[in-house]
Design a protein around this motif. Sequence first.
Motif, PDB file in Angstrom:
ATOM      1  N   THR A 188       0.808  -1.084   0.152  1.00  0.00           N
ATOM      2  CA  THR A 188       0.214  -0.393   0.021  1.00  0.00           C
ATOM      3  C   THR A 188       0.790   1.215  -0.182  1.00  0.00           C
ATOM      4  OG1 THR A 188      -0.191  -0.295   2.093  1.00  0.00           O
ATOM      5  CG2 THR A 188      -1.870  -1.003   1.295  1.00  0.00           C
ATOM      6  N   ASN A 189       2.527   1.036   0.404  1.00  0.00           N
ATOM      7  CA  ASN A 189       3.410   2.385   0.228  1.00  0.00           C
ATOM      8  C   ASN A 189       2.731   2.766  -1.354  1.00  0.00           C
ATOM      9  OD1 ASN A 189       4.317   1.755   2.485  1.00  0.00           O
ATOM     10  ND2 ASN A 189       5.979   1.370   1.475  1.00  0.00           N
ATOM     11  N   HIS A 190       2.783   4.653  -1.407  1.00  0.00           N
ATOM     12  CA  HIS A 190       2.092   5.253  -2.548  1.00  0.00           C
ATOM     13  C   HIS A 190       1.429   4.431  -3.157  1.00  0.00           C
ATOM     14  CE1 HIS A 190       6.949   5.108  -2.401  1.00  0.00           C
ATOM     15  NE2 HIS A 190       7.182   4.272  -2.805  1.00  0.00           N
ATOM     16  N   LEU A 191       0.617   4.345  -2.510  1.00  0.00           N
ATOM     17  CA  LEU A 191      -1.032   4.346  -2.892  1.00  0.00           C
ATOM     18  C   LEU A 191      -1.848   5.720  -2.613  1.00  0.00           C
ATOM     19  CD1 LEU A 191      -2.042   0.439  -3.035  1.00  0.00           C
ATOM     20  CD2 LEU A 191      -0.490   2.410  -5.238  1.00  0.00           C
ATOM     21  N   ASP A 192      -3.007   5.425  -3.137  1.00  0.00           N
ATOM     22  CA  ASP A 192      -4.190   6.562  -1.989  1.00  0.00           C
ATOM     23  C   ASP A 192      -5.187   5.624  -1.766  1.00  0.00           C
ATOM     24  OD1 ASP A 192      -5.109   6.087  -4.505  1.00  0.00           O
ATOM     25  OD2 ASP A 192      -4.501   7.992  -5.839  1.00  0.00           O
ATOM     26  N   ILE A 193      -6.267   6.399  -1.475  1.00  0.00           N
ATOM     27  CA  ILE A 193      -6.941   5.674  -0.742  1.00  0.00           C
ATOM     28  C   ILE A 193      -8.006   4.429  -1.279  1.00  0.00           C
ATOM     29  CG2 ILE A 193      -9.163   5.851   0.419  1.00  0.00           C
ATOM     30  CD1 ILE A 193      -7.886   8.120   2.560  1.00  0.00           C
ATOM     31  N   GLU A 194      -8.062   5.587  -3.038  1.00  0.00           N
ATOM     32  CA  GLU A 194      -8.888   4.707  -3.591  1.00  0.00           C
ATOM     33  C   GLU A 194      -8.190   3.935  -4.477  1.00  0.00           C
ATOM     34  OE1 GLU A 194      -9.053   8.186  -3.352  1.00  0.00           O
ATOM     35  OE2 GLU A 194     -10.618   8.549  -3.712  1.00  0.00           O
ATOM     36  N   SER A 195      -6.807   3.684  -4.363  1.00  0.00           N
ATOM     37  CA  SER A 195      -6.000   2.500  -4.968  1.00  0.00           C
ATOM     38  C   SER A 195      -6.195   1.488  -3.812  1.00  0.00           C
ATOM     39  CB  SER A 195      -4.951   3.576  -5.344  1.00  0.00           C
ATOM     40  OG  SER A 195      -4.917   4.173  -6.798  1.00  0.00           O
ATOM     41  N   LEU A 199      -6.809  -2.543  -3.914  1.00  0.00           N
ATOM     42  CA  LEU A 199      -6.403  -3.524  -3.620  1.00  0.00           C
ATOM     43  C   LEU A 199      -7.064  -4.607  -3.017  1.00  0.00           C
ATOM     44  CD1 LEU A 199      -3.732  -5.005  -3.915  1.00  0.00           C
ATOM     45  CD2 LEU A 199      -3.111  -3.554  -2.380  1.00  0.00           C
ATOM     46  N   GLU A 200      -7.545  -3.900  -2.009  1.00  0.00           N
ATOM     47  CA  GLU A 200      -8.508  -4.403  -0.776  1.00  0.00           C
ATOM     48  C   GLU A 200      -9.129  -5.383  -1.350  1.00  0.00           C
ATOM     49  OE1 GLU A 200      -8.593  -0.866   2.889  1.00  0.00           O
ATOM     50  OE2 GLU A 200     -10.001  -1.484   1.429  1.00  0.00           O
ATOM     51  N   ASN A 201      -9.528  -5.356  -2.740  1.00  0.00           N
ATOM     52  CA  ASN A 201     -10.520  -5.372  -3.108  1.00  0.00           C
ATOM     53  C   ASN A 201     -10.233  -6.729  -3.896  1.00  0.00           C
ATOM     54  OD1 ASN A 201     -13.118  -4.339  -2.704  1.00  0.00           O
ATOM     55  ND2 ASN A 201     -13.156  -2.566  -3.765  1.00  0.00           N
ATOM     56  N   TYR A 202      -9.725  -6.130  -4.772  1.00  0.00           N
ATOM     57  CA  TYR A 202      -8.767  -7.715  -6.057  1.00  0.00           C
ATOM     58  C   TYR A 202      -8.108  -8.715  -4.489  1.00  0.00           C
ATOM     59  CZ  TYR A 202      -5.423  -9.903  -8.778  1.00  0.00           C
ATOM     60  OH  TYR A 202      -4.975 -10.982  -9.711  1.00  0.00           O
ATOM     61  N   LEU A 203      -7.462  -8.557  -3.772  1.00  0.00           N
ATOM     62  CA  LEU A 203      -7.110  -9.604  -2.448  1.00  0.00           C
ATOM     63  C   LEU A 203      -8.239 -10.318  -2.285  1.00  0.00           C
ATOM     64  CD1 LEU A 203      -3.988  -7.838  -1.508  1.00  0.00           C
ATOM     65  CD2 LEU A 203      -4.163  -9.806  -3.043  1.00  0.00           C
ATOM     66  N   ALA A 204      -9.287  -9.525  -2.451  1.00  0.00           N
ATOM     67  CA  ALA A 204     -10.582 -10.519  -1.476  1.00  0.00           C
ATOM     68  C   ALA A 204     -11.319 -11.297  -2.288  1.00  0.00           C
ATOM     69  CB  ALA A 204     -11.711  -9.652  -0.889  1.00  0.00           C
ATOM     70  N   TYR A 218      -6.546  -0.364   9.068  1.00  0.00           N
ATOM     71  CA  TYR A 218      -6.964  -0.857   7.813  1.00  0.00           C
ATOM     72  C   TYR A 218      -7.476  -2.249   7.064  1.00  0.00           C
ATOM     73  CZ  TYR A 218     -12.228   0.920   6.739  1.00  0.00           C
ATOM     74  OH  TYR A 218     -13.283   0.865   6.279  1.00  0.00           O
ATOM     75  N   PHE A 219      -6.564  -1.716   6.289  1.00  0.00           N
ATOM     76  CA  PHE A 219      -6.179  -2.867   4.604  1.00  0.00           C
ATOM     77  C   PHE A 219      -6.031  -4.317   5.658  1.00  0.00           C
ATOM     78  CE2 PHE A 219      -2.770  -4.924   2.486  1.00  0.00           C
ATOM     79  CZ  PHE A 219      -3.655  -4.903   0.972  1.00  0.00           C
ATOM     80  N   LEU A 220      -4.983  -3.953   6.435  1.00  0.00           N
ATOM     81  CA  LEU A 220      -5.291  -5.795   7.256  1.00  0.00           C
ATOM     82  C   LEU A 220      -6.349  -6.517   7.908  1.00  0.00           C
ATOM     83  CD1 LEU A 220      -2.081  -4.925   9.127  1.00  0.00           C
ATOM     84  CD2 LEU A 220      -2.152  -6.894   7.369  1.00  0.00           C
ATOM     85  N   ASP A 221      -7.142  -5.579   8.229  1.00  0.00           N
ATOM     86  CA  ASP A 221      -8.440  -5.974   8.764  1.00  0.00           C
ATOM     87  C   ASP A 221      -9.486  -6.633   7.412  1.00  0.00           C
ATOM     88  OD1 ASP A 221      -7.940  -5.937  11.825  1.00  0.00           O
ATOM     89  OD2 ASP A 221      -9.311  -3.549  11.594  1.00  0.00           O
ATOM     90  N   LYS A 222      -8.952  -5.754   6.242  1.00  0.00           N
ATOM     91  CA  LYS A 222     -10.152  -5.872   5.318  1.00  0.00           C
ATOM     92  C   LYS A 222      -9.941  -7.540   4.614  1.00  0.00           C
ATOM     93  CE  LYS A 222     -13.018  -2.941   5.019  1.00  0.00           C
ATOM     94  NZ  LYS A 222     -14.648  -2.784   5.072  1.00  0.00           N
ATOM     95  N   VAL A 223      -8.511  -7.409   4.697  1.00  0.00           N
ATOM     96  CA  VAL A 223      -7.763  -8.117   3.985  1.00  0.00           C
ATOM     97  C   VAL A 223      -7.918  -9.653   4.186  1.00  0.00           C
ATOM     98  CG1 VAL A 223      -7.729  -6.672   1.787  1.00  0.00           C
ATOM     99  CG2 VAL A 223      -5.488  -7.511   3.522  1.00  0.00           C
ATOM    100  N   THR A 224      -6.822  -9.519   5.531  1.00  0.00           N
ATOM    101  CA  THR A 224      -6.602 -10.879   5.807  1.00  0.00           C
ATOM    102  C   THR A 224      -7.673 -11.819   6.786  1.00  0.00           C
ATOM    103  OG1 THR A 224      -5.697  -9.733   7.830  1.00  0.00           O
ATOM    104  CG2 THR A 224      -3.985 -10.156   6.010  1.00  0.00           C
TER     105      THR A 224
END
Length: 642
Positions: A188-195, A199-204, A218-224
């Motif tokens: 998620t480095n260098h990504l804005d919130i939309e990106s 990525l969350e939707n893709y990995l999910a 927040y990202f970890l809660d969403k995808v792991t």
Amino acid sequence: MLLLSVKNLKKTFVERLLFENVSFDVDSASKIGLIGANGCGKTTLFNIIRGLEPYDSGAIYVSGNTRMGVMEQHTDDGAHSIIDSVLSVFSDLMTVERELESINAAIDANADDMERLVARQYRLQERYETEGGLTYRSRAVAALLGLGFTREDLDRSISSFSGGEKNKVQLAKALLSNANLLLLDEPTNHLDIESVTWLENYLASCDKAFIVVSHDRYFLDKVTARTIELTPSGTHSYVGGYTVYMEKRSSEREAATRLYNKTCREIRRLQGVVDQQRRWGQERNFVTAESKLKQIERLKKTLIAPERDPARIRFGLSARAVSGNDVLRCEGIAKRYEGRAVLNDVSFLIRRGERVFLLGTNGSGKTTLLRIICGRLKPDGGTLTIGANAFAGYYDQTLSDLETGNTVLEEAWDGYHATLTYGQMRNVLAQFLFRSEDEINRPVGLLSGGEKARLQLLKLMMSDSNFLLLDEPTNHLDIHSRDALESALEEYEGTMLIVSHDRYLINKLADRILYLDDAVIRSYVGSYDDFREERERELLSEVAFERAATPESKARYLEKKSRQSAINRKVGEIERIERRISDIEAKLAALKTEMDDPDAGADYEKLTHLSNEMGTCEAELSELYERWAEAQTELTHMQSAE
């Protein structure tokens, strides 16, 4: 299906133990978050799994069916375009395409071995479709757009992009590869919130297993679905995302501490019995003493000291003075770069005590606006007013305010020699994990990004500013440092305007969100989740409206939407005033209790201080009641106009 198994892995650097007893399994359905303090060895572990680094002991088993996909940190500086770079992961499909074209040409030319060509064409076409040949180009474009590139970017030479953008290209290549196990290091480095959301939707939704290293809670809660904490003594594995891990890990440590303390107490009790029996000196007393000593030895064998939390920064932020009610007023702020409007007619008001977050896509002008507010850039139009008695403290995400030639001690102590002794300054540095002589005398230019961020936060803490302007303050910080910063900001009584992509932080702190889009700003009351829900409703409404609306109905809709936004802002203002009233009333009650204390009555200096503080609180409370009544009247008029 088991893809990877790590057993009792140990790694040392020279004489330093990095980690040991590292064990975990990864199967084809694993969605794992790998967390740990900065420097604990997460990237090293990835390199060991990939066979790029040796290890001291233990074992790694990689299944013959495992195909690893990694987000390479070194980047391609070639002259080809980013779309060509990403399409290179489909080289096998492109080879099949070329062969199919050759076969089709031969068939069209009525070649002699027609039967063999048709059979070969059938097999290749079946493989091509099965492996995604019909969609690979559109998937490559979708991935790049999802990660924040524009369609115009796709044909640009990869060498013309920044390092962060090149890393996004590498991420796209890893995601689109035929790997069934992804190793993602800070994706998620260098990504804005939309990106990040893309990525969350893709990995999910993807069918790949993955291990992801990230400090984005927040990202970890969403995808792991599983969290593995890496520590020097080994790994701790928990079913669930980051929040579940925190709850379970805290409960475990509390239970381990209770058991340890209970066992220590029992050992001390038994030792007391032994000492007493020996003093009595009879034969039966010696037998009892020996029996108790054996019990003590058995207990000592079970005694395991609870694992200490990783070292983390400890600090608080305080406001040196109370500002006026209106802390910042921006009216019609405009800024252009190379003919492009970055900001256009940006207007908003921030009042004392508000916690406001400034969001928007990368390049939308957030940092530009913050730099205009703190006086480092001049706007091309509009007016900006900093309120009375408001003292701003600025945290620059580039960390360029630090003098690279100074030592850590010199940089921190600069300006405070008259007020802080050397020993006091050392104590402050220790709170931010600069403890040894080597650490405090290290040149700032040799510090890591995380160390520079800690030093910048130290300087911000010592400034006693009552208006914080923070540009991506959690960048470079590990999870423990982010937690510490979050706690400090929660307790801070001043005003905040923060640019951040850390949605966990936004959810915890935000009273209001300002969203920059197409050079203009819009205001939303509430947390990040509230903002996201409102944005989704707006987008759905706009799509439906565009399909069916007439020009007249569009005008009415926009007018109604504007009125509703004003009502929402006014409701948010009232809620903030009510929260502040509650805080002041609680503070007054505490001060009154302290003044009623007989000891306080005997201390004239303390009594005077308490009295002055109560007077300040009562004056602010009176002003708050006036603002509340005024805001309620304005809200009533707005609602009646509906």
